[in-house]
Design an enzyme around this catalytic site. Structure first.
Site, short mmCIF file in Angstrom:
data_model
loop_
_atom_site.label_atom_id
_atom_site.label_comp_id
_atom_site.label_asym_id
_atom_site.label_seq_id
_atom_site.Cartn_x
_atom_site.Cartn_y
_atom_site.Cartn_z
CB SER A 1 -8.08 0.86 5.50
OG SER A 1 -8.87 1.92 5.55
CB SER B 1 -8.07 3.70 2.92
OG SER B 1 -7.12 3.00 3.79
CE LYS C 1 -3.69 1.88 2.69
NZ LYS C 1 -4.94 1.53 3.97
N1 GLN Z 1 -12.70 4.28 6.46
C1 GLN Z 1 -12.19 4.73 7.59
C2 GLN Z 1 -11.94 6.05 7.60
O1 GLN Z 1 -12.13 6.58 6.65
C3 GLN Z 1 -11.06 3.83 8.02
C4 GLN Z 1 -9.70 4.24 7.24
C5 GLN Z 1 -8.56 3.28 7.70
O2 GLN Z 1 -9.00 2.25 8.10
N2 GLN Z 1 -7.42 3.67 7.24
O3 GLN Z 1 -11.40 6.67 8.47
#
Ligand code: GLN
EC number: 6.3.5.7
Length: 495
Positions: free
Chosen positions: A179, A155, A80
């Site tokens: 994410s 994400s 990532k």
């Molecule tokens: N969807 C969550 C956010 O927008 C979690 C994102 C993540 O785990 N990086 O913060």
């Protein structure tokens, strides 16, 4: 020879160690697959063909010299783009870091290299890991290999999509609020969030430091465990890293694959029953619970009364920490600089740079977080959210006095069409309804495919006590042995 891109990481490692395939052949097959399909999937922001082939050659040479190979030597991995890789562009999918090449490797990247894995490139994501659909990438979205008109989750949508598109057998993600698990669920792949502090944050571009957790993504539970074992463990360069041995997740996954869960107590979270979930998701989930009962597990209903406040608490804590962490992107130290024409003040250049460099969701979080932390409001917002966090932790600890793991669907809904949740941020935040409590507590959790709803993958979540990561692998592997893995429709057929 069978197509190596369809094999598990464990199978690929076996081929290479036996000499039935070279690491260069395996890397080339995956690079060719990326070249063939990534224009349509867009899982990658950067492909490091030369670096991958050099790493693969090194493994082949090691083998030729008769040296012992690690369990994942020669296996390709996608990383990532929020994780620093020396000399290789690392953008966090933001314009503000366009062109930045880190001068060092993150600890987990060092460990991946030391284990002989072959890094293929960097995967797409929501900007600074803020989002649940990868639609907030500054470089355009990733398309879900199951249906190219739908989101791959976020994400870490790029990492999950690279697995479902057979571009990589393994990938690294980061989980702040879901994410790793949520993209795993909607792409029919496996994603594990280790115990917070179980994997090093050194070299991870910080979003919410008290929550950020790097972890493994794979197509099978055993592969996820193999990758987990390579990247986990104490790191003195991360002050929150846990100085304890890593639980034997690989042995646990193999034990679970035997399909016997006699004596294992599964806690069904009462507060997650129904609320906000699609009927097809609930149906697949409950069928899987039945499958686990057939393997000998006992199901106990557990009440976690404070889980309903997890989402609001998270959306104060995470933006607050983000507003502080993202202050370092000022146009002076990294990446983009706008308006530095010799006539503007430092403050004007910073403000123009941040205006141009950050996307709308990142700006929303910075504004929210700055407000929540401002004097006079700190106790009312951040302070309250921290108290809720303590109550959620207590829900987990009292639950784990009665059961071994907690279970739930990973996400309330299957992969949604592009654009269907971007107009209302709250609708996007709901994607993490079931994953966020674990992040606030700090324990490990895994998402494993458990079936289809309307032809799209559904994820099953297993949550375990802190430093009992092995438990979740055992249950997840048992479920996988009962329901099998999922295969997306062929991308070729949809050329
Ligand atoms: N969807 C969550 C956010 O927008 C979690 C994102 C993540 O785990 N990086 O913060």
């Amino acid at each position: 020879m069978t197509d190596v891109t369809r094999m598990t990481a464990a199978q690929v490692a076996g081929l290479i160690s036996k000499g039935d395939a070279s690491a260069v052949e395996v890397a080339t097959a995956h690079l060719d697959r990326i070249a063939a399909v990534d224009e349509r999937v867009h899982a990658f922001l950067h492909v490091d063909r030369e670096g991958a082939l050099a790493a693969a050659r090194a493994v082949d040479e090691q083998r030729a010299r008769g040296e012992e190979l690690g369990p994942l030597a020669g296996v390709p991995v996608a990383v990532k783009d929020v994780i620093a890789t020396r000399g290789i562009p690392t953008t966090a999918a933001s314009k503000i870091l366009e062109g930045w090449k880190p001068p060092y490797d993150a600890t987990i990247v060092q460990r991946l290299r030391a284990a002989g894995t072959v890094m293929l490139g960097k995967t797409n994501m929501d900007e600074f890991a803020m989002g649940s659909s990868t639609e907030y990438s500054a470089y355009g979205p990733t398309n879900n290999p199951w249906d190219l008109g739908r989101i791959p989750g976020g994400s870490g949508g790029g990492s999950a999509a690279s697995l479902a598109a057979y571009e990589a057998p393994l990938a690294i993600g980061t989980d702040t609020g879901g994410s790793i698990r949520q993209p795993g669920a909607v792409t029919g792949t496996v994603g594990a969030k280790p115990t917070y502090g179980g994997t090093s944050r050194y070299g991870l571009i910080a979003f919410s430091s008290s929550l950020d957790t790097p972890g493994p993504c794979a197509r099978t539970v055993e592969d996820a465990a193999l990758l987990h074992a390579v990247i986990a463990g104490h790191d003195p360069r991360d002050s929150t890293s846990i100085p304890q041995p890593v639980p034997d997740v690989v042995a646990a996954a193999r034990r679970g694959a035997g399909g016997d869960l006699t004596g294992v107590k599964l806690g069904l979270v009462k507060e997650f029953a129904g609320e906000g979930a699609e009927p097809g998701v609930l149906a697949a989930f409950h069928e899987s619970v039945e499958a686990l009962v057939k393997l000998g597990a006992e199901v106990v209903e557990i009440s976690c009364p404070h889980f309903e406040y997890a989402l609001p608490a998270y959306y104060l804590i995470a933006p607050s920490e983000a507003s502080s962490n993202l202050a370092r992107f000022d146009g002076v130290r990294y990446g983009l600089r706008v308006g530095d024409d010799g006539n503007r003040s430092l403050e004007e250049v910073m403000s123009l740079t941040r205006e141009a460099g950050f996307g709308p969701e990142v700006k929303r979080r910075i504004i929210l977080g700055t407000y929540a932390l401002s004097s006079g409001y700190y106790d009312a917002y951040y302070g309250q959210a921290q108290k809720v966090r303590t109550l959620i932790t207590r829900d987990f600890t009292s639950a784990f006095e009665r059961v071994d793991v907690l279970i739930s669907p990973t996400t309330p809904f299957v992969a949604f069409p592009f654009g269907s949740r971007t107009s209302d941020p709250y609708q996007m935040y709901l994607a993490d309804l079931y994953t966020i409590p674990t992040n606030l507590y700090g324990g490990p959790a895994i998402s494993v495919p458990c079936g289809l709803s309307e032809g799209l993958p559904v994820g099953f979540q297993v949550m375990a006590p802190t430093m009992a990561d092995d438990r979740m692998y055992r249950v997840a592997a048992a479920l996988e042995s009962a329901v099998g893995t999922l295969t997306p429709p062929s991308l070729e057929a949809r050329a």
